[in-house]
Design an enzyme around this catalytic site. Structure first.
Site, PDB file in Angstrom:
ATOM      1  CE  LYS A  20      -4.028  -2.380   2.004  1.00  0.00           C
ATOM      2  NZ  LYS A  20      -4.890  -2.358   2.847  1.00  0.00           N
ATOM      3  CG  PHE A  66     -13.803   0.636   6.566  1.00  0.00           C
ATOM      4  CD1 PHE A  66     -13.469   0.222   5.490  1.00  0.00           C
ATOM      5  CD2 PHE A  66     -14.560  -0.132   7.289  1.00  0.00           C
ATOM      6  CE1 PHE A  66     -13.864  -0.934   4.751  1.00  0.00           C
ATOM      7  CE2 PHE A  66     -14.973  -1.514   6.691  1.00  0.00           C
ATOM      8  CZ  PHE A  66     -14.522  -1.881   5.281  1.00  0.00           C
ATOM      9  NE  ARG A 114      -2.878  -6.958   6.494  1.00  0.00           N
ATOM     10  CZ  ARG A 114      -3.703  -7.462   6.069  1.00  0.00           C
ATOM     11  NH1 ARG A 114      -4.530  -8.347   6.951  1.00  0.00           N
ATOM     12  NH2 ARG A 114      -4.392  -7.083   4.660  1.00  0.00           N
ATOM     13  CG  ASN A 124      -4.331  -3.162   6.575  1.00  0.00           C
ATOM     14  OD1 ASN A 124      -4.197  -2.553   5.368  1.00  0.00           O
ATOM     15  ND2 ASN A 124      -5.111  -4.119   6.538  1.00  0.00           N
ATOM     16  CG  HIS A 127      -5.576  -6.313  -0.809  1.00  0.00           C
ATOM     17  ND1 HIS A 127      -6.657  -6.248  -0.223  1.00  0.00           N
ATOM     18  CD2 HIS A 127      -5.576  -7.109  -1.808  1.00  0.00           C
ATOM     19  CE1 HIS A 127      -7.442  -6.984  -1.050  1.00  0.00           C
ATOM     20  NE2 HIS A 127      -6.875  -7.311  -1.883  1.00  0.00           N
TER      21      HIS A 127
END
Length: 217
Positions: A20, A66, A114, A124, A127
């Site tokens: 990410k 979220f 994570r 986090n 993915h």
């Protein structure tokens, strides 16, 4: 009469992994961990999501509280997408990542990725596809040119074993009973190597080469 059989194929499970935006600078370090964990990185690309692309990718999360923060976060900078392959790739990658909430990961799985790289339940770090259907959809989304081979199940798996595995294995076990070697495991392994009907056949001539649950985010 000889039956025309399709050539045997080896199916290796694949999953999608994303590094990410906030930890893209750690991509080489993370890819090293991935390779040391027995995965093959089949394909990788660096890209940047638009908010619309984020919404399409995370369509299963649409409508949740979220969701706006998730799309804003995932479109905030470049990310790295990878197709990972190995035996049981989906479950192994999920285990390597750890719980989706980084706070929980630090408490319960401190060695998970994570726990090491994540910040909270939104940021986090990584993915991973949660199941076969998600892996297929997400790989096609990120790598539309990739052909995903089907995994044989049910009758197809039985047919594969009956056609390509069982006859050779039974012949090997019969020979094992006749010879009664001191080390049956080594003997059978050697016999299977020598008598594998699918091993490459070499011709000695010059060859001209052609060029050629539920909350997961």
């Amino acid at each position: 009469m000889d039956l025309l059989m399709p050539p045997p194929q080896i199916y290796v499970e694949r999953t999608l992994a994303l590094i990410k935006p906030d930890i893209v600078d750690k991509e080489e370090e993370i890819e090293g961990i991935i390779l040391k964990s027995g995965f093959t990185i089949v394909q990788r690309r660096k890209l940047r999501f638009s908010p619309e692309q984020c919404s399409n990718f995370y369509v299963e999360q649409y409508g949740k509280m979220f969701f706006p923060n998730l799309t804003a976060y995932m479109s905030s900078g470049p990310l790295v997408a990878m197709i990972l392959a190995r035996h049981n790739a989906i479950s192994y990658w999920l285990d390597l990542m750890g719980p989706f909430n980084s706070f929980k990961a630090k408490e319960t799985h401190p060695d998970s990725l994570r726990a090491i790289y994540g910040t909270d339940d939104l940021r986090n770090a990584l993915h991973g596809s949660k199941n076969f259907a998600s892996a297929e959809r997400e790989i096609r989304f990120m790598f539309p040119e990739v052909v995903i081979e089907p995994i044989p199940v049910g009758e197809a798996a039985k047919d594969y074993l009956n056609l390509y595995v069982n006859p050779t294995l039974l012949a090997g076990l019969s020979e094992l009973c006749k010879h009664k070697p001191a080390d049956p495991f080594i003997w059978l392994a050697d016999w299977l190597l020598k008598n594998n009907p699918n091993k490459p056949k070499f011709c000695y001539q010059e060859i001209v080469e052609e060029s050629n649950e539920n909350k997961t985010y």
